[in-house]
Design a protein around this motif. Structure first.
Motif, PDB file in Angstrom:
ATOM      1  N   GLU A 229      38.816  27.996  70.504  1.00 49.82           N
ATOM      2  CA  GLU A 229      38.207  27.417  69.306  1.00 49.82           C
ATOM      3  C   GLU A 229      37.855  28.446  68.243  1.00 49.82           C
ATOM      4  N   ASN A 230      37.893  29.729  68.578  1.00 48.94           N
ATOM      5  CA  ASN A 230      37.415  30.759  67.663  1.00 48.94           C
ATOM      6  C   ASN A 230      38.527  31.596  67.056  1.00 48.94           C
ATOM      7  N   VAL A 231      39.759  31.182  67.234  1.00 53.29           N
ATOM      8  CA  VAL A 231      40.920  31.896  66.723  1.00 53.29           C
ATOM      9  C   VAL A 231      41.765  30.896  65.949  1.00 53.29           C
ATOM     10  N   VAL A 232      42.316  31.333  64.825  1.00 48.74           N
ATOM     11  CA  VAL A 232      43.230  30.501  64.047  1.00 48.74           C
ATOM     12  C   VAL A 232      44.649  30.875  64.455  1.00 48.74           C
ATOM     13  N   MET A 233      45.403  29.901  64.913  1.00 44.37           N
ATOM     14  CA  MET A 233      46.784  30.138  65.342  1.00 44.37           C
ATOM     15  C   MET A 233      47.718  29.846  64.166  1.00 44.37           C
ATOM     16  N   LEU A 234      48.616  30.792  63.870  1.00 45.78           N
ATOM     17  CA  LEU A 234      49.538  30.649  62.749  1.00 45.78           C
ATOM     18  C   LEU A 234      50.945  31.022  63.172  1.00 45.78           C
ATOM     19  N   SER A 235      51.907  30.281  62.648  1.00 50.16           N
ATOM     20  CA  SER A 235      53.306  30.479  63.012  1.00 50.16           C
ATOM     21  C   SER A 235      54.125  30.992  61.835  1.00 50.16           C
ATOM     22  N   ASP A 236      54.984  31.945  62.134  1.00 51.63           N
ATOM     23  CA  ASP A 236      55.897  32.534  61.158  1.00 51.63           C
ATOM     24  C   ASP A 236      57.299  31.942  61.322  1.00 51.63           C
ATOM     25  N   PHE A 237      57.378  30.703  61.803  1.00 48.15           N
ATOM     26  CA  PHE A 237      58.698  30.108  62.053  1.00 48.15           C
ATOM     27  C   PHE A 237      59.412  29.678  60.776  1.00 48.15           C
ATOM     28  N   ARG A 238      58.649  29.420  59.708  1.00 52.64           N
ATOM     29  CA  ARG A 238      59.218  28.767  58.535  1.00 52.64           C
ATOM     30  C   ARG A 238      59.820  29.717  57.505  1.00 52.64           C
ATOM     31  N   ASN A 239      59.191  30.835  57.262  1.00 54.05           N
ATOM     32  CA  ASN A 239      59.744  31.769  56.270  1.00 54.05           C
ATOM     33  C   ASN A 239      59.491  33.192  56.724  1.00 54.05           C
ATOM     34  N   LYS A 240      59.995  34.133  55.991  1.00 52.63           N
ATOM     35  CA  LYS A 240      59.947  35.528  56.434  1.00 52.63           C
ATOM     36  C   LYS A 240      58.896  36.358  55.695  1.00 52.63           C
ATOM     37  N   SER A 241      57.963  35.729  54.986  1.00 51.91           N
ATOM     38  CA  SER A 241      57.019  36.532  54.205  1.00 51.91           C
ATOM     39  C   SER A 241      56.189  37.455  55.100  1.00 51.91           C
ATOM     40  N   PHE A 242      55.753  36.964  56.237  1.00 51.86           N
ATOM     41  CA  PHE A 242      54.956  37.806  57.124  1.00 51.86           C
ATOM     42  C   PHE A 242      55.828  38.899  57.736  1.00 51.86           C
ATOM     43  N   SER A 243      56.965  38.514  58.286  1.00 49.12           N
ATOM     44  CA  SER A 243      57.881  39.497  58.895  1.00 49.12           C
ATOM     45  C   SER A 243      58.249  40.591  57.908  1.00 49.12           C
ATOM     46  N   ASN A 244      58.564  40.187  56.684  1.00 51.10           N
ATOM     47  CA  ASN A 244      58.968  41.168  55.676  1.00 51.10           C
ATOM     48  C   ASN A 244      57.815  42.053  55.238  1.00 51.10           C
ATOM     49  N   ASN A 245      56.631  41.486  55.058  1.00 55.30           N
ATOM     50  CA  ASN A 245      55.506  42.243  54.529  1.00 55.30           C
ATOM     51  C   ASN A 245      54.772  43.094  55.558  1.00 55.30           C
TER      52      ASN A 245
END
Length: 166
Positions: A100-116
């Motif tokens: 409950e204390n962590v926000v889960m986020l997925s990089d499946f949709r675009n590459k902004s996180f991977s690239n940055n």
């Protein structure tokens, strides 16, 4: 490009983590409700990015559990756990584990996180997934601490991440 290890094999990443002191790059990631979330939404907070290959592996799951425990005791701090798992897998894991204390986020949709953030593994058995890494960002958006874990099968240094918050 940086390097980590998957077992005994050296694995290259798509770049380097942002340097300490730099402004943390923004990103767009999918939350468990499939809505896009950006770093800007957490402006004014300490942010710990817990980056990992897949929630369905032992060490990745352990890192989410550990940050879930530790996040409760740190004021004005949010832990964003980032992988390329589908948001459905994140939601299932959190429901099963009581996270409950962590926000889960997925990089499946675009590459902004991977690239940055330069964490995508470009070769090896997990090519295309994120390497295990930690980035700590202060309330002004500056990078305070980074760790590219030297071996994918090792846990990150939780204490160093928490201590970087001051």
């Amino acid at each position: 490009m940086a390097q980590t290890k998957l077992g005994d094999n050296t694995v290259n990443t798509s770049g380097n983590l942002p340097p300490v002191g730099a402004t943390a790059p923004d990103f767009s990631l999918a939350a468990t409700d499939l809505k896009d979330v950006s770093l800007k939404e957490y402006a004014g907070k300490n942010v710990i990015l817990n980056i990992f290959p897949s929630i369905d592996t032992r060490v990745c799951a352990m890192s989410v559990r550990e940050f879930n425990k530790r996040a409760t005791g740190v004021k004005n701090t949010v832990v964003l756990s980032v992988s390329k798992d589908l948001p459905f897998a994140h939601k299932r894991f959190c429901a099963a584990e009581g996270i409950e204390n962590v926000v889960m986020l997925s990089d499946f949709r675009n590459k902004s996180f991977s690239n940055n953030y330069g964490t995508e593994m470009t070769d090896g058995g997990m090519a295309g997934l994120h390497a295990r890494a930690i980035v700590v960002i202060d309330p002004s958006g500056k990078v305070k601490h980074t760790e590219l874990v030297p071996v994918i099968g090792q846990e990150p240094n939780y204490d160093a991440a928490i201590e970087a918050l001051g």
